[in-house]
Design a protein around this motif. Structure first.
Motif, PDB file in Angstrom:
ATOM      1  N   UNK A  14     -43.824 -20.703  17.575  1.00  0.00           N
ATOM      2  CA  UNK A  14     -44.791 -19.728  18.096  1.00  0.00           C
ATOM      3  C   UNK A  14     -44.878 -19.789  19.620  1.00  0.00           C
ATOM      4  N   UNK A  15     -44.934 -20.994  20.170  1.00  0.00           N
ATOM      5  CA  UNK A  15     -45.060 -21.138  21.626  1.00  0.00           C
ATOM      6  C   UNK A  15     -43.804 -20.624  22.324  1.00  0.00           C
ATOM      7  N   UNK A  16     -42.639 -20.817  21.717  1.00  0.00           N
ATOM      8  CA  UNK A  16     -41.395 -20.338  22.330  1.00  0.00           C
ATOM      9  C   UNK A  16     -41.378 -18.817  22.469  1.00  0.00           C
ATOM     10  N   UNK A  17     -42.196 -18.121  21.695  1.00  0.00           N
ATOM     11  CA  UNK A  17     -42.300 -16.669  21.834  1.00  0.00           C
ATOM     12  C   UNK A  17     -43.036 -16.305  23.131  1.00  0.00           C
ATOM     13  N   UNK A  18     -43.793 -17.273  23.676  1.00  0.00           N
ATOM     14  CA  UNK A  18     -44.615 -17.007  24.858  1.00  0.00           C
ATOM     15  C   UNK A  18     -44.128 -17.716  26.117  1.00  0.00           C
ATOM     16  N   UNK A  19     -43.425 -18.834  25.955  1.00  0.00           N
ATOM     17  CA  UNK A  19     -42.920 -19.566  27.119  1.00  0.00           C
ATOM     18  C   UNK A  19     -41.592 -20.222  26.776  1.00  0.00           C
ATOM     19  N   UNK A  20     -40.763 -20.389  27.790  1.00  0.00           N
ATOM     20  CA  UNK A  20     -39.408 -20.885  27.578  1.00  0.00           C
ATOM     21  C   UNK A  20     -39.329 -22.372  27.256  1.00  0.00           C
ATOM     22  N   UNK A  22     -41.661 -25.100  26.027  1.00  0.00           N
ATOM     23  CA  UNK A  22     -42.946 -25.651  25.585  1.00  0.00           C
ATOM     24  C   UNK A  22     -42.982 -27.171  25.744  1.00  0.00           C
ATOM     25  N   UNK A  23     -44.163 -27.673  26.007  1.00  0.00           N
ATOM     26  CA  UNK A  23     -44.383 -29.114  26.115  1.00  0.00           C
ATOM     27  C   UNK A  23     -44.598 -29.642  24.690  1.00  0.00           C
ATOM     28  N   UNK A  24     -43.529 -30.090  24.078  1.00  0.00           N
ATOM     29  CA  UNK A  24     -43.559 -30.514  22.678  1.00  0.00           C
ATOM     30  C   UNK A  24     -44.468 -31.717  22.492  1.00  0.00           C
ATOM     31  N   UNK A  25     -44.453 -32.639  23.447  1.00  0.00           N
ATOM     32  CA  UNK A  25     -45.335 -33.807  23.349  1.00  0.00           C
ATOM     33  C   UNK A  25     -46.799 -33.385  23.345  1.00  0.00           C
ATOM     34  N   UNK A  26     -47.147 -32.421  24.179  1.00  0.00           N
ATOM     35  CA  UNK A  26     -48.523 -31.928  24.234  1.00  0.00           C
ATOM     36  C   UNK A  26     -48.901 -31.261  22.917  1.00  0.00           C
ATOM     37  N   UNK A  27     -48.017 -30.435  22.385  1.00  0.00           N
ATOM     38  CA  UNK A  27     -48.284 -29.799  21.094  1.00  0.00           C
ATOM     39  C   UNK A  27     -48.543 -30.847  20.012  1.00  0.00           C
ATOM     40  N   UNK A  28     -47.697 -31.870  19.974  1.00  0.00           N
ATOM     41  CA  UNK A  28     -47.845 -32.938  18.966  1.00  0.00           C
ATOM     42  C   UNK A  28     -49.167 -33.677  19.149  1.00  0.00           C
ATOM     43  N   UNK A  29     -49.517 -34.000  20.395  1.00  0.00           N
ATOM     44  CA  UNK A  29     -50.763 -34.735  20.662  1.00  0.00           C
ATOM     45  C   UNK A  29     -51.986 -33.918  20.261  1.00  0.00           C
TER      46      UNK A  29
END
Length: 112
Positions: A14-20, A22-29
Protein backbone atom coordinates in the motif's frame (compact mmCIF):
# COMPACT_ATOMS: atom_id res chain seq x y z
CA UNK A 1 6.57 -16.63 7.42
CA UNK A 2 4.77 -15.16 10.42
CA UNK A 3 1.40 -13.45 10.30
CA UNK A 4 3.14 -10.17 11.18
CA UNK A 5 5.42 -10.56 8.14
CA UNK A 6 2.40 -11.17 5.91
CA UNK A 7 0.62 -8.09 7.22
CA UNK A 8 3.73 -5.93 6.89
CA UNK A 9 3.96 -7.14 3.29
CA UNK A 10 0.43 -5.80 2.67
CA UNK A 11 1.32 -2.51 4.33
CA UNK A 12 4.46 -2.17 2.21
CA UNK A 13 2.44 -2.76 -0.96
CA UNK A 14 0.00 0.00 0.00
CA UNK A 15 2.75 2.47 0.92
CA UNK A 16 4.61 1.77 -2.34
CA UNK A 17 1.55 3.14 -4.16
CA UNK A 18 2.25 6.49 -2.45
CA UNK A 19 6.04 6.64 -2.09
CA UNK A 20 9.00 4.99 -3.77
CA UNK A 21 11.12 4.01 -0.78
CA UNK A 22 8.95 3.09 2.19
CA UNK A 23 10.65 2.84 5.57
CA UNK A 24 10.01 -0.86 6.16
CA UNK A 25 11.50 -0.78 9.66
CA UNK A 26 9.13 2.03 10.63
CA UNK A 27 6.13 0.16 9.22
CA UNK A 28 7.11 -2.96 11.19
CA UNK A 29 7.65 -0.98 14.42
CA UNK A 30 4.26 0.72 14.11
CA UNK A 31 2.62 -2.64 13.42
CA UNK A 32 4.35 -4.18 16.44
CA UNK A 33 3.30 -1.26 18.64
CA UNK A 34 -0.35 -1.94 17.82
CA UNK A 35 -0.23 -5.45 19.25
CA UNK A 36 -2.99 -7.92 18.47
CA UNK A 37 -5.36 -5.26 17.11
CA UNK A 38 -3.73 -5.60 13.68
CA UNK A 39 -5.15 -9.13 13.49
CA UNK A 40 -8.73 -7.91 14.03
CA UNK A 41 -10.21 -6.88 10.69
CA UNK A 42 -12.37 -4.08 12.10
CA UNK A 43 -9.64 -2.65 14.33
CA UNK A 44 -6.98 -2.90 11.62
CA UNK A 45 -8.86 -0.72 9.14
CA UNK A 46 -9.73 2.99 9.12
CA UNK A 47 -13.03 4.38 7.89
CA UNK A 48 -12.33 7.81 6.46
CA UNK A 49 -15.98 8.86 6.59
CA UNK A 50 -16.45 8.05 10.30
CA UNK A 51 -15.81 11.11 12.47
CA UNK A 52 -15.52 8.88 15.56
CA UNK A 53 -12.62 7.18 13.79
CA UNK A 54 -10.97 10.56 13.33
CA UNK A 55 -11.37 11.23 17.06
CA UNK A 56 -9.70 7.89 17.85
CA UNK A 57 -6.77 8.62 15.55
CA UNK A 58 -6.43 12.11 16.95
CA UNK A 59 -6.67 11.20 20.64
CA UNK A 60 -4.96 7.80 20.79
CA UNK A 61 -2.30 8.18 18.14
CA UNK A 62 -1.51 11.81 17.40
CA UNK A 63 -1.87 13.09 20.95
CA UNK A 64 -1.30 9.90 22.93
CA UNK A 65 1.48 8.25 20.93
CA UNK A 66 3.13 11.06 19.01
CA UNK A 67 2.74 13.58 21.84
CA UNK A 68 1.24 16.34 19.70
CA UNK A 69 -0.80 19.23 21.09
CA UNK A 70 -4.54 19.08 20.46
CA UNK A 71 -5.45 21.50 17.67
CA UNK A 72 -7.57 21.76 14.53
CA UNK A 73 -4.41 21.18 12.52
CA UNK A 74 -4.52 17.51 13.57
CA UNK A 75 -7.77 17.03 11.65
CA UNK A 76 -6.18 18.70 8.63
CA UNK A 77 -3.27 16.27 8.79
CA UNK A 78 -5.63 13.29 9.09
CA UNK A 79 -7.56 14.56 6.08
CA UNK A 80 -4.36 15.02 4.05
CA UNK A 81 -3.21 11.49 4.86
CA UNK A 82 -6.60 9.98 4.03
CA UNK A 83 -6.69 11.93 0.75
CA UNK A 84 -3.21 10.64 -0.08
CA UNK A 85 -4.28 7.07 0.75
CA UNK A 86 -7.44 7.53 -1.32
CA UNK A 87 -10.71 8.21 0.44
CA UNK A 88 -12.52 5.89 -1.97
CA UNK A 89 -10.20 3.05 -0.95
CA UNK A 90 -12.38 1.03 1.42
CA UNK A 91 -9.48 -0.91 2.95
CA UNK A 92 -7.19 1.65 4.51
CA UNK A 93 -4.90 -0.10 6.94
CA UNK A 94 -4.55 1.66 10.29
CA UNK A 95 -0.82 0.89 10.33
CA UNK A 96 -0.38 2.67 6.99
CA UNK A 97 -2.40 5.68 8.15
CA UNK A 98 -0.30 5.86 11.32
CA UNK A 99 2.88 5.47 9.25
CA UNK A 100 1.88 8.37 6.99
CA UNK A 101 0.98 10.53 9.99
CA UNK A 102 4.26 9.67 11.70
CA UNK A 103 6.17 10.75 8.60
CA UNK A 104 3.98 13.85 8.18
CA UNK A 105 5.04 15.02 11.65
CA UNK A 106 8.64 13.77 11.37
CA UNK A 107 8.20 11.61 14.47
CA UNK A 108 9.95 8.49 13.16
CA UNK A 109 12.43 8.57 16.04
CA UNK A 110 9.62 7.57 18.43
CA UNK A 111 9.61 4.10 16.85
CA UNK A 112 13.36 3.59 16.45
Amino acid sequence: MSTLDELVGKYIADVKEMEDNPDIDLLRKIAESMGPSIHNRDASLVSSSDKEEWKTIRKNFLIGKLGLEDSDELNQAINQVLEKYGKSNRNKYRVVVYYLLTKHYNKEQLFK
